[in-house]
Design a protein around this motif. Sequence first.
Motif, PDB file in Angstrom:
ATOM      1  N   LEU A  15       0.817  -1.202   0.000  1.00 32.96           N
ATOM      2  CA  LEU A  15       0.000   0.000   0.000  1.00 32.96           C
ATOM      3  C   LEU A  15       0.852   1.254   0.000  1.00 32.96           C
ATOM      4  CD1 LEU A  15      -2.288  -1.148   2.941  1.00 32.96           C
ATOM      5  CD2 LEU A  15      -2.872  -1.272   0.530  1.00 32.96           C
ATOM      6  N   VAL A  16       0.334   2.287  -0.639  1.00 35.29           N
ATOM      7  CA  VAL A  16       0.875   3.626  -0.477  1.00 35.29           C
ATOM      8  C   VAL A  16      -0.035   4.291   0.549  1.00 35.29           C
ATOM      9  CG1 VAL A  16       1.239   5.869  -1.576  1.00 35.29           C
ATOM     10  CG2 VAL A  16       1.764   3.771  -2.828  1.00 35.29           C
ATOM     11  N   THR A  17       0.563   4.832   1.610  1.00 38.06           N
ATOM     12  CA  THR A  17      -0.254   5.448   2.653  1.00 38.06           C
ATOM     13  C   THR A  17      -0.092   6.967   2.602  1.00 38.06           C
ATOM     14  OG1 THR A  17       1.445   5.283   4.363  1.00 38.06           O
ATOM     15  CG2 THR A  17      -0.045   3.411   4.121  1.00 38.06           C
ATOM     16  N   PHE A  18      -1.186   7.649   2.933  1.00 40.35           N
ATOM     17  CA  PHE A  18      -1.182   9.106   2.906  1.00 40.35           C
ATOM     18  C   PHE A  18      -2.134   9.629   3.964  1.00 40.35           C
ATOM     19  CE2 PHE A  18      -4.198   7.548  -0.231  1.00 40.35           C
ATOM     20  CZ  PHE A  18      -5.353   8.267   0.052  1.00 40.35           C
ATOM     21  N   LYS A  80       4.176  22.529   1.773  1.00 38.26           N
ATOM     22  CA  LYS A  80       5.298  21.784   1.180  1.00 38.26           C
ATOM     23  C   LYS A  80       5.089  20.271   1.244  1.00 38.26           C
ATOM     24  CE  LYS A  80       8.208  22.089   5.353  1.00 38.26           C
ATOM     25  NZ  LYS A  80       7.964  20.772   5.886  1.00 38.26           N
ATOM     26  N   ASN A  81       4.175  19.794   2.085  1.00 37.68           N
ATOM     27  CA  ASN A  81       3.915  18.359   2.186  1.00 37.68           C
ATOM     28  C   ASN A  81       2.796  17.885   1.255  1.00 37.68           C
ATOM     29  OD1 ASN A  81       5.838  17.881   4.251  1.00 37.68           O
ATOM     30  ND2 ASN A  81       4.416  18.771   5.733  1.00 37.68           N
ATOM     31  N   THR A  82       2.013  18.808   0.725  1.00 41.83           N
ATOM     32  CA  THR A  82       0.890  18.449  -0.138  1.00 41.83           C
ATOM     33  C   THR A  82       1.401  17.725  -1.378  1.00 41.83           C
ATOM     34  OG1 THR A  82      -0.277  20.425   0.629  1.00 41.83           O
ATOM     35  CG2 THR A  82      -1.146  19.340  -1.331  1.00 41.83           C
ATOM     36  N   ARG A  83       0.727  16.653  -1.746  1.00 39.59           N
ATOM     37  CA  ARG A  83       1.133  15.870  -2.909  1.00 39.59           C
ATOM     38  C   ARG A  83      -0.083  15.549  -3.779  1.00 39.59           C
ATOM     39  NH1 ARG A  83       5.246  17.413  -1.342  1.00 39.59           N
ATOM     40  NH2 ARG A  83       7.117  16.289  -0.772  1.00 39.59           N
ATOM     41  N   ASN A  91      -9.211   2.531 -16.294  1.00 40.37           N
ATOM     42  CA  ASN A  91      -8.541   3.014 -17.507  1.00 40.37           C
ATOM     43  C   ASN A  91      -8.524   4.527 -17.653  1.00 40.37           C
ATOM     44  OD1 ASN A  91      -8.021   0.352 -18.319  1.00 40.37           O
ATOM     45  ND2 ASN A  91     -10.085   0.194 -19.163  1.00 40.37           N
ATOM     46  N   MET A  92      -8.731   5.234 -16.552  1.00 37.98           N
ATOM     47  CA  MET A  92      -8.683   6.694 -16.586  1.00 37.98           C
ATOM     48  C   MET A  92      -7.625   7.145 -15.569  1.00 37.98           C
ATOM     49  SD  MET A  92     -11.822   9.388 -16.137  1.00 37.98           S
ATOM     50  CE  MET A  92     -12.256   8.790 -14.537  1.00 37.98           C
ATOM     51  N   ILE A  93      -6.785   8.094 -15.971  1.00 38.67           N
ATOM     52  CA  ILE A  93      -5.751   8.617 -15.080  1.00 38.67           C
ATOM     53  C   ILE A  93      -6.316   9.839 -14.358  1.00 38.67           C
ATOM     54  CG2 ILE A  93      -3.405   9.500 -14.909  1.00 38.67           C
ATOM     55  CD1 ILE A  93      -3.586   6.633 -15.978  1.00 38.67           C
ATOM     56  N   VAL A  94      -6.209   9.828 -13.027  1.00 41.00           N
ATOM     57  CA  VAL A  94      -6.745  10.898 -12.190  1.00 41.00           C
ATOM     58  C   VAL A  94      -5.707  11.229 -11.131  1.00 41.00           C
ATOM     59  CG1 VAL A  94      -8.624  11.527 -10.616  1.00 41.00           C
ATOM     60  CG2 VAL A  94      -9.098  10.011 -12.517  1.00 41.00           C
ATOM     61  N   GLY A  95      -5.627  12.499 -10.752  1.00 40.45           N
ATOM     62  CA  GLY A  95      -4.747  12.903  -9.661  1.00 40.45           C
ATOM     63  C   GLY A  95      -5.563  13.233  -8.431  1.00 40.45           C
ATOM     64  N   PHE A  96      -5.111  12.767  -7.278  1.00 39.65           N
ATOM     65  CA  PHE A  96      -5.783  13.055  -6.012  1.00 39.65           C
ATOM     66  C   PHE A  96      -4.871  13.913  -5.150  1.00 39.65           C
ATOM     67  CE2 PHE A  96      -7.913   8.936  -6.990  1.00 39.65           C
ATOM     68  CZ  PHE A  96      -9.210   9.417  -7.044  1.00 39.65           C
ATOM     69  N   ILE A  97      -5.388  15.050  -4.686  1.00 34.83           N
ATOM     70  CA  ILE A  97      -4.614  15.895  -3.782  1.00 34.83           C
ATOM     71  C   ILE A  97      -4.771  15.353  -2.368  1.00 34.83           C
ATOM     72  CG2 ILE A  97      -4.353  18.205  -2.793  1.00 34.83           C
ATOM     73  CD1 ILE A  97      -5.523  19.323  -5.392  1.00 34.83           C
ATOM     74  N   VAL A  98      -3.632  15.114  -1.705  1.00 35.88           N
ATOM     75  CA  VAL A  98      -3.634  14.647  -0.314  1.00 35.88           C
ATOM     76  C   VAL A  98      -2.737  15.579   0.505  1.00 35.88           C
ATOM     77  CG1 VAL A  98      -4.074  12.262  -1.013  1.00 35.88           C
ATOM     78  CG2 VAL A  98      -1.718  13.013  -0.659  1.00 35.88           C
ATOM     79  N   ASP A  99      -2.947  15.596   1.827  1.00 35.67           N
ATOM     80  CA  ASP A  99      -2.161  16.482   2.689  1.00 35.67           C
ATOM     81  C   ASP A  99      -0.689  16.093   2.695  1.00 35.67           C
ATOM     82  OD1 ASP A  99      -4.554  17.705   3.231  1.00 35.67           O
ATOM     83  OD2 ASP A  99      -4.700  16.996   5.299  1.00 35.67           O
TER      84      ASP A  99
END
Length: 158
Positions: A15-18, A80-83, A91-99
Amino acid sequence: MTEELRKKDVELLQLVTFNIGDEEFGVEILKVQEIIRMLEITRVPKAPDFVEGVINLRGKVIPIIDLRKRFGMDSKVHDKNTRIIVIEINNMIVGFIVDSVSEVLRIPADTVEPPPPVVAGLDSEYISGVGKLDDRLLILLDLDRLLSREEKDVLSQV
């Protein structure tokens, strides 16, 4: 078979954790394409509330979703930590903003329990389970159910 070998047979989830607020979330590492620092986001007229806009990532236009807004949480100024976690959903590329992004974890599948009806104020429909780690709980998101069919259709047109 020795006890040690049997333990090695336990299925591990990678898992990638955020973090979003005080909660820690995890998503399957195979769904994550990359993790990037915040970029300038171009707003899109008439986009749903939780869609921040789009970015140009190496020539590809990718819709960006603020997970805080998606989960009905208060907005937070990006720091500075926001990613942005770039993920493939159906099949769709999406970006999620996390803290912030925490780490890549391997946890035994048998430490994951089904989600209770409400976790951290989120509907359990988004949650595939809750991982029990030594001193914390990890909310595992079901990315395929995070967006409704209508929302995916809207995003594909952004």
